[in-house]
Design a protein around this motif. Structure first.
Motif, PDB file in Angstrom:
ATOM      1  N   ALA A   1      18.197 -39.951  -4.275  1.00  0.00           N
ATOM      2  CA  ALA A   1      18.486 -41.247  -3.150  1.00  0.00           C
ATOM      3  C   ALA A   1      20.134 -41.275  -3.315  1.00  0.00           C
ATOM      4  CB  ALA A   1      17.733 -41.839  -3.231  1.00  0.00           C
ATOM      5  N   ALA A   2      20.453 -41.562  -4.180  1.00  0.00           N
ATOM      6  CA  ALA A   2      22.132 -41.568  -4.717  1.00  0.00           C
ATOM      7  C   ALA A   2      23.284 -41.028  -3.573  1.00  0.00           C
ATOM      8  CB  ALA A   2      22.496 -42.228  -5.368  1.00  0.00           C
TER       9      ALA A   2
ATOM     10  N   ALA B   1      21.277 -47.211  -0.311  1.00  0.00           N
ATOM     11  CA  ALA B   1      22.183 -47.718  -0.745  1.00  0.00           C
ATOM     12  C   ALA B   1      21.396 -48.675  -2.384  1.00  0.00           C
ATOM     13  CB  ALA B   1      21.905 -49.684  -0.079  1.00  0.00           C
ATOM     14  N   ALA B   2      21.785 -48.379  -3.227  1.00  0.00           N
ATOM     15  CA  ALA B   2      21.162 -49.019  -4.916  1.00  0.00           C
ATOM     16  C   ALA B   2      20.264 -50.016  -4.626  1.00  0.00           C
ATOM     17  CB  ALA B   2      22.684 -48.984  -5.972  1.00  0.00           C
TER      18      ALA B   2
ATOM     19  N   GLY C   1      17.911 -35.692   2.983  1.00  0.00           N
ATOM     20  CA  GLY C   1      18.593 -36.718   4.563  1.00  0.00           C
ATOM     21  C   GLY C   1      18.066 -38.210   3.985  1.00  0.00           C
ATOM     22  N   ASN C   2      19.047 -39.337   4.920  1.00  0.00           N
ATOM     23  CA  ASN C   2      18.598 -40.073   4.972  1.00  0.00           C
ATOM     24  C   ASN C   2      19.075 -40.842   6.653  1.00  0.00           C
ATOM     25  OD1 ASN C   2      18.939 -43.292   5.149  1.00  0.00           O
ATOM     26  ND2 ASN C   2      20.311 -43.106   3.802  1.00  0.00           N
ATOM     27  N   PRO C   3      17.517 -40.973   7.213  1.00  0.00           N
ATOM     28  CA  PRO C   3      17.101 -40.713   8.977  1.00  0.00           C
ATOM     29  C   PRO C   3      17.805 -42.721   8.560  1.00  0.00           C
ATOM     30  CG  PRO C   3      15.207 -41.302   7.867  1.00  0.00           C
ATOM     31  CD  PRO C   3      16.053 -40.875   6.920  1.00  0.00           C
ATOM     32  N   PHE C   4      18.104 -43.562   7.805  1.00  0.00           N
ATOM     33  CA  PHE C   4      18.444 -44.340   7.967  1.00  0.00           C
ATOM     34  C   PHE C   4      20.002 -44.769   8.802  1.00  0.00           C
ATOM     35  CE2 PHE C   4      14.361 -45.381   5.513  1.00  0.00           C
ATOM     36  CZ  PHE C   4      13.644 -45.916   6.975  1.00  0.00           C
ATOM     37  N   THR C   5      20.500 -43.431   8.807  1.00  0.00           N
ATOM     38  CA  THR C   5      22.101 -43.529   8.467  1.00  0.00           C
ATOM     39  C   THR C   5      22.505 -43.764  10.423  1.00  0.00           C
ATOM     40  OG1 THR C   5      21.842 -40.725   8.845  1.00  0.00           O
ATOM     41  CG2 THR C   5      22.880 -42.134   6.730  1.00  0.00           C
TER      42      THR C   5
END
Length: 204
Positions: A43-44, A49-50, A68-72
């Motif tokens: 996740a990092a 976000a931590a 990946g990170n879909p919220f980007t």
């Protein structure tokens, strides 16, 4: 220029069983470790976000196995109806549910019962009444036509041999003007046919 796609020559039920076995292990015994990254370190690496990860139940975090990170691509809006395809242990589902709030809704679809169990446990632990976990496949989503504002997915479409069917399903369930926020693996070079036909490579 026309482009032809040679489909993988494999037993899809066998492929699904192989993937289910692997991700059941990720859900039940994440501490064993796998050849792919998982959990909080992943996740990092992917830019979550931590502070938001800290709010999630430990099982959802430990069994996280995205790419990946879909919220980007943007935060979700309060009141939206969201579909998480291949929701896994609920990591992105729970983040989405917090973003859309009590006026919104998140439908989590996965083909692995153990993962859906983690999602339900996570929603209950956080007191989120706006999460529904459904058993199903990306190529045949158990979701009504034109009922979804946003489709999210994280590292799952690459596991499906019929990606056209998945994208047709996404188009079917999205409302007019709906959007997708997908994180996944993209291969820029042609994959040899013998690799396409290798279930071990697909599930790995």
């Amino acid at each position: 220029m026309e482009c032809s796609v040679v489909p993988a020559n494999l037993d899809r039920e066998q492929l699904r069983a192989s993937i289910q076995e692997k991700y059941t292990a990720v859900a039940d015994t994440p501490e064993l470790g796998f050849h792919f990254h998982t959990g909080r370190p992943l996740a990092a690496m992917l830019g979550y976000a931590a502070a938001e990860v800290d709010l999630l139940p430990r099982p959802a975090v430990e069994s996280f196995a995205g790419t990946g990170n879909p919220f980007t691509m943007g935060r979700l809006r309060p009141g939206e109806t969201v579909l998480d395809i291949g929701s896994g242990a609920g990591f992105d589902t729970l983040l989405a549910a917090r973003q859309v709030g009590s006026s919104g809704r998140v439908i989590a679809v996965d083909m692995t019962e153990a993962m859906l169990g983690r999602t339900r446990e996570g929603a209950q632990a956080l007191g989120l009444a706006n999460v529904e976990a459904r058993l199903g496949y990306a190529e045949a989503l158990p979701v009504q036509d034109r009922s979804i504002d946003v489709v999210i997915s994280n590292g799952v479409i690459n596991l499906t041999p019929d990606k056209v069917a998945v994208m047709e399903e996404i188009r079917r369930v999205l409302k007019p003007g709906g959007r997708i926020q997908i994180a996944d693996i993209v291969v820029h070079l042609e994959v040899p046919q013998d690799a396409r036909d290798d279930i071990e490579l697909w599930s790995g």
